[in-house]
Motif scaffolding. Sequence first.
Motif, PDB file in Angstrom:
ATOM      1  N   ILE A  61     -11.601  36.300 -94.194  1.00  0.00           N
ATOM      2  CA  ILE A  61     -11.152  36.101 -95.535  1.00  0.00           C
ATOM      3  C   ILE A  61     -11.369  37.042 -96.570  1.00  0.00           C
ATOM      4  O   ILE A  61     -10.726  37.745 -97.316  1.00  0.00           O
ATOM      5  CB  ILE A  61     -11.823  34.807 -96.142  1.00  0.00           C
ATOM      6  N   ALA A  62     -12.742  37.592 -96.487  1.00  0.00           N
ATOM      7  CA  ALA A  62     -13.243  38.698 -97.238  1.00  0.00           C
ATOM      8  C   ALA A  62     -12.463  39.930 -96.886  1.00  0.00           C
ATOM      9  O   ALA A  62     -12.129  40.473 -97.918  1.00  0.00           O
ATOM     10  CB  ALA A  62     -14.550  38.949 -96.930  1.00  0.00           C
ATOM     11  N   GLU A  78      -9.903  45.356 -87.249  1.00  0.00           N
ATOM     12  CA  GLU A  78     -10.646  44.282 -86.926  1.00  0.00           C
ATOM     13  C   GLU A  78     -10.885  44.578 -85.257  1.00  0.00           C
ATOM     14  O   GLU A  78      -9.923  44.922 -84.522  1.00  0.00           O
ATOM     15  CB  GLU A  78      -9.412  43.097 -87.078  1.00  0.00           C
ATOM     16  N   LYS A  79     -11.910  43.708 -84.863  1.00  0.00           N
ATOM     17  CA  LYS A  79     -12.427  44.229 -83.417  1.00  0.00           C
ATOM     18  C   LYS A  79     -11.470  43.163 -82.556  1.00  0.00           C
ATOM     19  O   LYS A  79     -11.314  43.477 -81.369  1.00  0.00           O
ATOM     20  CB  LYS A  79     -13.900  43.839 -83.355  1.00  0.00           C
ATOM     21  N   ARG A 101      -8.184  36.078 -86.071  1.00  0.00           N
ATOM     22  CA  ARG A 101      -8.887  35.069 -85.481  1.00  0.00           C
ATOM     23  C   ARG A 101      -8.815  33.981 -86.334  1.00  0.00           C
ATOM     24  O   ARG A 101      -9.237  33.674 -87.430  1.00  0.00           O
ATOM     25  CB  ARG A 101     -10.676  35.408 -85.270  1.00  0.00           C
ATOM     26  N   GLN A 104     -12.296  25.382 -88.981  1.00  0.00           N
ATOM     27  CA  GLN A 104     -11.617  24.127 -89.606  1.00  0.00           C
ATOM     28  C   GLN A 104     -11.298  24.034 -91.059  1.00  0.00           C
ATOM     29  O   GLN A 104     -11.064  25.482 -91.549  1.00  0.00           O
ATOM     30  CB  GLN A 104     -12.817  22.914 -89.825  1.00  0.00           C
ATOM     31  N   ARG A 132      -8.692  27.318 -92.012  1.00  0.00           N
ATOM     32  CA  ARG A 132      -9.119  28.470 -92.119  1.00  0.00           C
ATOM     33  C   ARG A 132      -8.087  29.612 -91.605  1.00  0.00           C
ATOM     34  O   ARG A 132      -7.682  30.534 -92.205  1.00  0.00           O
ATOM     35  CB  ARG A 132     -10.492  28.906 -91.212  1.00  0.00           C
ATOM     36  N   SER A 151     -22.024  44.124 -87.945  1.00  0.00           N
ATOM     37  CA  SER A 151     -22.690  45.306 -87.386  1.00  0.00           C
ATOM     38  C   SER A 151     -22.645  46.520 -88.227  1.00  0.00           C
ATOM     39  O   SER A 151     -23.605  47.280 -88.090  1.00  0.00           O
ATOM     40  CB  SER A 151     -21.676  45.861 -86.001  1.00  0.00           C
ATOM     41  N   ILE A 201     -17.868  24.114 -83.864  1.00  0.00           N
ATOM     42  CA  ILE A 201     -16.658  23.274 -83.982  1.00  0.00           C
ATOM     43  C   ILE A 201     -15.402  23.986 -83.072  1.00  0.00           C
ATOM     44  O   ILE A 201     -15.772  25.161 -82.375  1.00  0.00           O
ATOM     45  CB  ILE A 201     -15.947  23.917 -85.490  1.00  0.00           C
ATOM     46  N   ASP A 254     -19.362  36.892 -96.034  1.00  0.00           N
ATOM     47  CA  ASP A 254     -20.526  36.409 -95.116  1.00  0.00           C
ATOM     48  C   ASP A 254     -21.747  37.665 -94.689  1.00  0.00           C
ATOM     49  O   ASP A 254     -22.834  37.481 -94.412  1.00  0.00           O
ATOM     50  CB  ASP A 254     -20.061  35.662 -93.849  1.00  0.00           C
TER      51      ASP A 254
HETATM   52  C1  LIG Z   1     -13.470  31.942 -86.102  1.00  0.00           C
HETATM   53  C2  LIG Z   1     -14.484  31.418 -87.191  1.00  0.00           C
HETATM   54  C3  LIG Z   1     -14.191  30.089 -87.618  1.00  0.00           C
HETATM   55  C4  LIG Z   1     -14.868  29.819 -88.450  1.00  0.00           C
HETATM   56  N1  LIG Z   1     -14.976  28.382 -88.835  1.00  0.00           N
HETATM   57  C5  LIG Z   1     -15.480  28.078 -90.079  1.00  0.00           C
HETATM   58  C6  LIG Z   1     -15.408  26.633 -90.545  1.00  0.00           C
HETATM   59  O1  LIG Z   1     -14.912  25.862 -89.713  1.00  0.00           O
HETATM   60  N2  LIG Z   1     -15.999  26.136 -91.540  1.00  0.00           N
HETATM   61  C7  LIG Z   1     -16.867  27.025 -92.353  1.00  0.00           C
HETATM   62  O2  LIG Z   1     -17.325  26.832 -93.287  1.00  0.00           O
HETATM   63  N3  LIG Z   1     -16.837  28.523 -92.105  1.00  0.00           N
HETATM   64  C8  LIG Z   1     -16.227  29.133 -91.046  1.00  0.00           C
HETATM   65  N4  LIG Z   1     -16.375  30.267 -90.617  1.00  0.00           N
HETATM   66  C9  LIG Z   1     -16.954  31.122 -91.580  1.00  0.00           C
HETATM   67  C10 LIG Z   1     -15.892  31.305 -92.729  1.00  0.00           C
HETATM   68  O3  LIG Z   1     -14.839  31.884 -92.417  1.00  0.00           O
HETATM   69  C11 LIG Z   1     -16.634  32.266 -93.749  1.00  0.00           C
HETATM   70  O4  LIG Z   1     -17.970  31.753 -94.309  1.00  0.00           O
HETATM   71  C12 LIG Z   1     -15.879  32.702 -94.930  1.00  0.00           C
HETATM   72  O5  LIG Z   1     -14.759  32.323 -94.933  1.00  0.00           O
HETATM   73  C13 LIG Z   1     -16.307  34.019 -95.283  1.00  0.00           C
HETATM   74  O6  LIG Z   1     -15.776  34.914 -94.289  1.00  0.00           O
HETATM   75  P1  LIG Z   1     -15.871  36.472 -93.926  1.00  0.00           P
HETATM   76  O7  LIG Z   1     -14.325  37.042 -94.099  1.00  0.00           O
HETATM   77  O8  LIG Z   1     -17.034  36.959 -94.709  1.00  0.00           O
HETATM   78  O9  LIG Z   1     -16.305  36.498 -92.210  1.00  0.00           O
HETATM   79  P2  LIG Z   1     -15.700  35.934 -91.340  1.00  0.00           P
HETATM   80  O10 LIG Z   1     -14.619  34.612 -91.581  1.00  0.00           O
HETATM   81  O11 LIG Z   1     -16.745  35.616 -90.139  1.00  0.00           O
HETATM   82  O12 LIG Z   1     -14.538  37.031 -90.746  1.00  0.00           O
HETATM   83  C14 LIG Z   1     -15.318  38.439 -90.214  1.00  0.00           C
HETATM   84  C15 LIG Z   1     -14.039  39.093 -89.321  1.00  0.00           C
HETATM   85  O13 LIG Z   1     -14.427  40.382 -89.043  1.00  0.00           O
HETATM   86  C16 LIG Z   1     -14.289  40.507 -87.717  1.00  0.00           C
HETATM   87  N5  LIG Z   1     -15.601  41.291 -87.187  1.00  0.00           N
HETATM   88  C17 LIG Z   1     -16.793  40.883 -86.560  1.00  0.00           C
HETATM   89  N6  LIG Z   1     -17.313  42.166 -86.221  1.00  0.00           N
HETATM   90  C18 LIG Z   1     -16.478  43.208 -86.473  1.00  0.00           C
HETATM   91  C19 LIG Z   1     -16.585  44.548 -85.920  1.00  0.00           C
HETATM   92  N7  LIG Z   1     -17.533  44.958 -85.635  1.00  0.00           N
HETATM   93  N8  LIG Z   1     -15.532  45.415 -86.235  1.00  0.00           N
HETATM   94  C20 LIG Z   1     -14.450  44.670 -86.612  1.00  0.00           C
HETATM   95  N9  LIG Z   1     -14.451  43.674 -87.060  1.00  0.00           N
HETATM   96  C21 LIG Z   1     -15.271  42.846 -86.783  1.00  0.00           C
HETATM   97  C22 LIG Z   1     -14.380  39.196 -87.204  1.00  0.00           C
HETATM   98  O14 LIG Z   1     -13.660  39.032 -85.697  1.00  0.00           O
HETATM   99  C23 LIG Z   1     -13.650  38.180 -88.258  1.00  0.00           C
HETATM  100  O15 LIG Z   1     -12.440  38.519 -88.072  1.00  0.00           O
HETATM  101  C24 LIG Z   1     -15.802  30.738 -89.301  1.00  0.00           C
HETATM  102  C25 LIG Z   1     -15.685  32.169 -89.089  1.00  0.00           C
HETATM  103  C26 LIG Z   1     -14.906  32.383 -87.928  1.00  0.00           C
HETATM  104  C27 LIG Z   1     -15.037  33.976 -87.541  1.00  0.00           C
END
Ligand SMILES: Cc1cc2nc3c(=O)[nH]c(=O)nc-3n(C[C@H](O)[C@H](O)[C@H](O)COP(=O)(O)OP(=O)(O)OC[C@H]3O[C@@H](n4cnc5c(N)ncnc54)[C@H](O)[C@@H]3O)c2cc1C
Length: 388
Positions: A14-15, A34-35, A40, A44, A105, A161, A184, A290
Amino acid sequence: MSTIKKILVIGAGIAGTAVCYWLRRFGFYPVLIEKSACIRKGGQGLDIRGVAIDIVKKMVIYEQICKMRTQVECGRYVDVVGKTLHEEKGEKFAFRQDEDVEILRGDLIEILMKTIDDVPCHFNQSIDSIEQNDDDVIVYFKDARVEHYDLIIGADGIHSSIRRMVFDKDEYRLVNLAEAYFSIFSIPNYLNLSHTEVQCETNEKLVSITSDKDPKTAQVAFMFRSQHVWNNLRDEHEQMQFLRDIFHDFGWEAQKILELMPNSHDFYFDSVTQVKMRSWTKGQVALVGDASYSASPLSGQGNNLALVGAYILAGELKAAEGNYRLAFNRYNELLHPFVEANQQLGAWVSESFLVPDAVSKEVAEERSNRILQKVQIISNAIKLPEYE
Ligand SMILES: Cc1cc2nc3c(=O)[nH]c(=O)nc-3n(C[C@H](O)[C@H](O)[C@H](O)COP(=O)(O)OP(=O)(O)OC[C@H]3O[C@@H](n4cnc5c(N)ncnc54)[C@H](O)[C@@H]3O)c2cc1C
């Protein structure tokens, strides 16, 4: 006009997708990596509420989100033999009101990806190391490529990382809230639930099953507390075995769900963790979502923090016209109070769930009312700057 153009964004969650959208809209040229081999889509329903609604409206995706929203109409609490304790309307059960909307999501990421058609997005890619110097950042990719960027944005989730590569160990802290864990995954909808979530909570453990728009599938969530010492928290076999050990005598549908678990295509397991940092930026690198300020899934605010953080980070880069140091300082300054309020909410919710005895109607109702009240205040606890 800004001299910063080329920005590498790491992580298509999302971020990452949201920050690419805003960077592009504000005249920058992000590249997203994206790795995983593809987006992904696991996870939920995520709630969009508070100021995050203003952001998705600015992105002109609110209507689309509403069209794809989840449609859980009934939330039911049961005891360990499956007897209904009490039921609530879906919206209240999930702490939503007014314009708040819940979306899976995977559906939200799909919508966000469509908003960044013009941003290069490369899958199966990650980086080995980065080197910051006065002019730019040199990025060493795992496949041996070397590229130069003006800025790096780490949006790679809770186990980031980039955070490990750039920040010293004493510059961040991971806090496992109340020793809680969360898993989940999807299974066949063998209970034939229809737009319904059923939840059973007792003895510091919780199991829920939801079936919404797809009548064939149900989403399961497990939550529990444990002082388990891990060999490897990231090992899926150890995670599944751990769930079996913890829930084998739980009752209700737990045993059947555990039998279906190995065939699930989207198994996800993690500790309920918050990331605490004084600064989310270092040199030419910024973290968002996150990776930098996870408030834990129990806050229900992870995606909203990611959306707000992405908007402010990109907006401040625009406002500072190339002075990324100024922009990063403003990003830290503006967002910290909002993050702290949301992390306090996450910690409070983690204490209120997973009660030692079977959850009673009174406890469930009182908890719902208090969470709803708190979440509405905290999700609005920031005034969004205007950047256009
Ligand atoms: C598969 C999954 C399911 C989730 N389910 C829930 C849920 O049911 N309820 C809830 O509250 N929160 C859930 N979360 C967390 C939620 O998505 C986050 O709290 C919120 O949306 C903020 O997301 P973010 O984009 O910061 O991180 P994330 O949603 O974790 O996305 C991070 C992305 O970075 C990618 N990534 C990781 N490491 C690397 C790397 N080294 N190089 C390149 N890419 C990389 C990951 O594959 C992922 O696509 C889930 C996260 C994931 C990944």
